[in-house]
Structure formats: C-alpha cells, structure tokens
Design a protein around this motif. Structure first.
Motif, PDB file in Angstrom:
ATOM      1  N   GLU A 146       0.851  -1.182   0.000  1.00  0.00           N
ATOM      2  CA  GLU A 146       0.000   0.000   0.000  1.00  0.00           C
ATOM      3  C   GLU A 146       0.890   1.236   0.000  1.00  0.00           C
ATOM      4  OE1 GLU A 146      -2.718   2.094   3.320  1.00  0.00           O
ATOM      5  OE2 GLU A 146      -3.179  -0.002   2.884  1.00  0.00           O
ATOM      6  N   ASP A 147       0.598   2.186  -0.863  1.00  0.00           N
ATOM      7  CA  ASP A 147       1.382   3.414  -0.932  1.00  0.00           C
ATOM      8  C   ASP A 147       0.936   4.352   0.191  1.00  0.00           C
ATOM      9  OD1 ASP A 147       2.760   5.716  -1.567  1.00  0.00           O
ATOM     10  OD2 ASP A 147       2.070   5.817  -3.634  1.00  0.00           O
ATOM     11  N   PRO A 148       1.815   4.629   1.156  1.00  0.00           N
ATOM     12  CA  PRO A 148       1.421   5.457   2.298  1.00  0.00           C
ATOM     13  C   PRO A 148       1.418   6.953   1.995  1.00  0.00           C
ATOM     14  CG  PRO A 148       3.692   4.834   2.514  1.00  0.00           C
ATOM     15  CD  PRO A 148       3.180   4.151   1.278  1.00  0.00           C
ATOM     16  N   TRP A 149       1.884   7.345   0.808  1.00  0.00           N
ATOM     17  CA  TRP A 149       1.987   8.756   0.468  1.00  0.00           C
ATOM     18  C   TRP A 149       0.676   9.260  -0.131  1.00  0.00           C
ATOM     19  CZ3 TRP A 149       6.660  11.561   0.835  1.00  0.00           C
ATOM     20  CH2 TRP A 149       7.749  10.819   1.256  1.00  0.00           C
ATOM     21  N   LYS A 150       0.408  10.535   0.104  1.00  0.00           N
ATOM     22  CA  LYS A 150      -0.765  11.111  -0.543  1.00  0.00           C
ATOM     23  C   LYS A 150      -0.479  11.277  -2.041  1.00  0.00           C
ATOM     24  CE  LYS A 150       0.518  15.894   0.407  1.00  0.00           C
ATOM     25  NZ  LYS A 150       0.161  17.126   1.015  1.00  0.00           N
ATOM     26  N   ASN A 151      -1.518  11.322  -2.831  1.00  0.00           N
ATOM     27  CA  ASN A 151      -1.380  11.443  -4.271  1.00  0.00           C
ATOM     28  C   ASN A 151      -0.818  12.827  -4.603  1.00  0.00           C
ATOM     29  OD1 ASN A 151      -1.603  11.596  -7.023  1.00  0.00           O
ATOM     30  ND2 ASN A 151      -3.685  10.815  -7.095  1.00  0.00           N
ATOM     31  N   LEU A 152       0.274  12.835  -5.341  1.00  0.00           N
ATOM     32  CA  LEU A 152       0.905  14.100  -5.714  1.00  0.00           C
ATOM     33  C   LEU A 152       0.762  14.381  -7.201  1.00  0.00           C
ATOM     34  CD1 LEU A 152       4.187  13.845  -3.598  1.00  0.00           C
ATOM     35  CD2 LEU A 152       2.124  15.131  -3.075  1.00  0.00           C
ATOM     36  N   LYS A 155       3.875  14.112  -9.396  1.00  0.00           N
ATOM     37  CA  LYS A 155       5.088  14.813  -8.966  1.00  0.00           C
ATOM     38  C   LYS A 155       6.012  13.847  -8.243  1.00  0.00           C
ATOM     39  CE  LYS A 155       2.793  19.247  -8.400  1.00  0.00           C
ATOM     40  NZ  LYS A 155       2.349  20.261  -7.439  1.00  0.00           N
ATOM     41  N   LYS A 156       7.300  14.088  -8.382  1.00  0.00           N
ATOM     42  CA  LYS A 156       8.278  13.244  -7.720  1.00  0.00           C
ATOM     43  C   LYS A 156       8.361  13.583  -6.241  1.00  0.00           C
ATOM     44  CE  LYS A 156      11.014  12.326 -11.718  1.00  0.00           C
ATOM     45  NZ  LYS A 156      11.924  11.288 -11.985  1.00  0.00           N
ATOM     46  N   ARG A 157       8.686  12.582  -5.444  1.00  0.00           N
ATOM     47  CA  ARG A 157       8.876  12.763  -4.002  1.00  0.00           C
ATOM     48  C   ARG A 157      10.370  12.722  -3.719  1.00  0.00           C
ATOM     49  NH1 ARG A 157       4.801   7.954  -3.546  1.00  0.00           N
ATOM     50  NH2 ARG A 157       2.876   9.066  -3.828  1.00  0.00           N
ATOM     51  N   ILE A 159      13.082  12.456  -0.511  1.00  0.00           N
ATOM     52  CA  ILE A 159      13.311  12.255   0.911  1.00  0.00           C
ATOM     53  C   ILE A 159      14.727  12.723   1.191  1.00  0.00           C
ATOM     54  CG2 ILE A 159      13.503  10.580   2.780  1.00  0.00           C
ATOM     55  CD1 ILE A 159      11.535   8.810   1.207  1.00  0.00           C
TER      56      ILE A 159
END
Length: 169
Positions: A146-152, A155-157, A159
């Motif tokens: 499961e992808d824990p990140w919100k939908n961007l 866009k690249k994330r 860290i």
C-alpha cells in the motif's frame, strides 16, 4: 547463559573527544540497564588481547574507523560477524565484496535481495550470509504494498535523509 557477552565501547576514531565521551556514557547506561557487561578501554586498546574474544561483531567492518588495533584484519583467526547498522541499498563491491565480507563467519543481512547481491558480487558467493530481517523496521512491515503517500499527481517525491557522519568540515 552459554555465552559470556562483553561489549567493548569504542566510538569511531573520527569523532571528537567530546562526542566519544558522550556516546560511551550513554551506551554504558543502556547496557548496564540490560545487564550486559561493558568494557570501556579508554586509550588502552590492547585490552582486546586480554579479553581474547572468540566471536566479534563489527557494526561497520570498514578500515580506519576504530584504530589499527581493533581493525578486523587483526582478528581473522576469530569468528567475525557483521550486522549492518542500516538497510543498505548499494550494489557495489565495498558493500559486499571486501576481504571482511568474504572471510567473515556470518553476515546477517535483512533480505533475500541482499543475499542475491552477495551471491553476484562476493568472491565467496555469499555462502556466509544469513537472512534475519531488519530488526529496526520489521514492526512496520505489512503484507501488502500500500502506498502510504498522498497522491501528488505525478510529482516526484524527495526524501532528504542526511547521514549522521556528515560534518561541517
């Protein structure tokens, strides 16, 4: 009960004297609470020969971190072990194919991916690798992806996680 465990506290020789003292104090307290025998060699690194260990765990088996007397090359007649202090993602010789990696008794790696990398890179084909999971992260592992990140919206994330050994110098 079958082992007499002792921990030799010797922070990296690249740390400042103040940082070394602070680290030893914190670790002394921690291991005392756990009931584990601690040895603080101070400047007497030759104490390692008085201890005469059978098994030695290196959290980082790379040269020039501990001072000449504590380098793993001086203890190749002992059972050498390595449990990486973090989840490494490098597919390079320095991560899998140093002399230490090839002669160590046991290398405790977190995943089957790491064993595969060792089989491809190490001269000994990873014959000394044991898969043990990642103790610091196993509790957050899930059985699904499961992808824990919100939908961007594509866009690249990024860290930003600088390593603790990065200094101002």
């Amino acid at each position: 009960d079958r082992f007499k465990v002792s921990i030799l506290l010797y922070p990296f020789n690249t740390y400042t004297p103040e940082q070394r003292i602070k680290d030893v104090e914190i670790l002394n307290q921690y291991f005392k609470i756990k009931g584990i025998h601690v040895i603080d060699p101070g400047e007497n690194l030759e104490i390692i020969y008085d201890i005469d260990p059978d098994i030695i765990f290196y959290p980082q088996p790379y040269p020039n971190l501990y001072g000449n007397l504590l380098e793993s090359c001086n203890f190749e007649d002992r059972l050498l072990c390595y449990l990486p202090y973090g989840l490494f993602t490098q597919y390079t010789d320095w991560a899998y194919n140093t002399r230490f990696h090839n002669i160590a008794w046991k290398l405790f790696y977190p995943t089957e991916y790491h064993r595969k990398d060792a089989r491809r890179l190490a001269y000994n084909r990873g014959k000394n690798v044991c898969i043990v999971g990642e103790p610091d992260a196993d509790y957050i592992r899930t059985n699904h992806n499961e992808d824990p990140w919100k939908n961007l919206d594509g866009k690249k994330r990024v860290i930003w996680a600088p390593h603790f050994s990065i200094s101002k110098d």
